[in-house]
Scaffold this active site. Sequence first.
Site, PDB file in Angstrom:
ATOM      1  N   THR A 282     -27.514  -5.506  10.008  1.00  0.00           N
ATOM      2  CA  THR A 282     -27.527  -4.377  11.377  1.00  0.00           C
ATOM      3  C   THR A 282     -27.896  -5.013  12.432  1.00  0.00           C
ATOM      4  O   THR A 282     -27.909  -6.472  12.440  1.00  0.00           O
ATOM      5  CB  THR A 282     -28.702  -3.195  10.535  1.00  0.00           C
ATOM      6  OG1 THR A 282     -28.786  -2.288  11.567  1.00  0.00           O
ATOM      7  CG2 THR A 282     -30.051  -3.850  10.566  1.00  0.00           C
ATOM      8  N   ASN A 283     -28.534  -4.350  13.529  1.00  0.00           N
ATOM      9  CA  ASN A 283     -28.876  -4.969  14.747  1.00  0.00           C
ATOM     10  C   ASN A 283     -30.005  -4.315  15.227  1.00  0.00           C
ATOM     11  O   ASN A 283     -30.520  -3.327  14.689  1.00  0.00           O
ATOM     12  CB  ASN A 283     -27.642  -4.943  15.591  1.00  0.00           C
ATOM     13  CG  ASN A 283     -27.344  -3.541  15.977  1.00  0.00           C
ATOM     14  OD1 ASN A 283     -28.050  -2.585  16.465  1.00  0.00           O
ATOM     15  ND2 ASN A 283     -25.960  -3.079  15.311  1.00  0.00           N
ATOM     16  N   ARG A 284     -30.496  -4.679  16.469  1.00  0.00           N
ATOM     17  CA  ARG A 284     -31.792  -4.306  17.057  1.00  0.00           C
ATOM     18  C   ARG A 284     -31.781  -2.925  17.461  1.00  0.00           C
ATOM     19  O   ARG A 284     -32.733  -2.715  18.230  1.00  0.00           O
ATOM     20  CB  ARG A 284     -32.172  -5.341  17.918  1.00  0.00           C
ATOM     21  CG  ARG A 284     -32.583  -6.769  17.396  1.00  0.00           C
ATOM     22  CD  ARG A 284     -33.224  -7.705  18.454  1.00  0.00           C
ATOM     23  NE  ARG A 284     -33.309  -9.040  17.815  1.00  0.00           N
ATOM     24  CZ  ARG A 284     -34.428  -9.353  17.368  1.00  0.00           C
ATOM     25  NH1 ARG A 284     -35.679  -8.323  17.135  1.00  0.00           N
ATOM     26  NH2 ARG A 284     -34.774 -10.469  16.989  1.00  0.00           N
TER      27      ARG A 284
END
Length: 231
Positions: free
Chosen positions: A38-40
């Site tokens: 995933t990402n931030r």
Amino acid sequence: MPALVTCQRPIEPHTRRVHVLITAGPTREPLDPVRFLTNRSSGKMGYALAQAFIHAGHSVLLISGPTALDVPERVDFIPVETAAEMHAAVAHCLARMDIAVFAAAVADYTPARVAPHKIKKAGATLTLELVRTPDILGAARSGFGFSGTLVGFAAETEHLEANARAKLVGKHCDLIIANDVSTAGCGFDSDTNEVLLVYPDHNEALPAASKLALAHRLVTAIVALHERPGN
Ligand code: CTP
């Protein structure tokens, strides 16, 4: 496709209420039953936009990856996890929208295979094979035939204007909202944001503000763009 949670809409004396689709949040790309890539992204900018469009009397469908946020009142909501699910939900709903704003931080790659069981550690290194996800915003015009007002985001760490302009042209958008995510207090997981609006024929810098204050300014700019003569 996940179920649509429909909420009651207010009856407001609005002259021209528009239907707005917003994508928001990160996507989660599963690796095995206990892990994902995933990402931030927190989803805050997309959710703030949803709230601001509702506040202005419009109707909003929010298609969002997993976040810790509450869905704003009166917003129709489709929760998704993966880029493929977000792509399917947008494909299903886009045709009946007037405006689409793509604020999601979609994973660009997903594991080529999802292991059916937890991947056990073995050697000193592990190589993952990733494959490209669909470019959902990039498909809006050519793939889904969307003819409404199309707005994308560009999260950049260098050459902000040039990279955003390339996305404006490449994805056939009317506006790209660009932010430099390497600046403190800007972009991913921050409560504030500072953006550059990149239009086909000019740019406009908006000063740093809370994401909700900025969202109200963006709604004004996007609705003005939608209502411009000839649209
Ligand atoms: N986007 C999308 N689907 C993808 C990737 C991006 O809909 N698979 C949308 C984002 O929601 C955003 C815009 O495209 O509105 C630009 O996203 P960004 O991550 O900045 O750029 P990418 O197109 O992914 O290109 P790169 O990562 O190479 O900068």
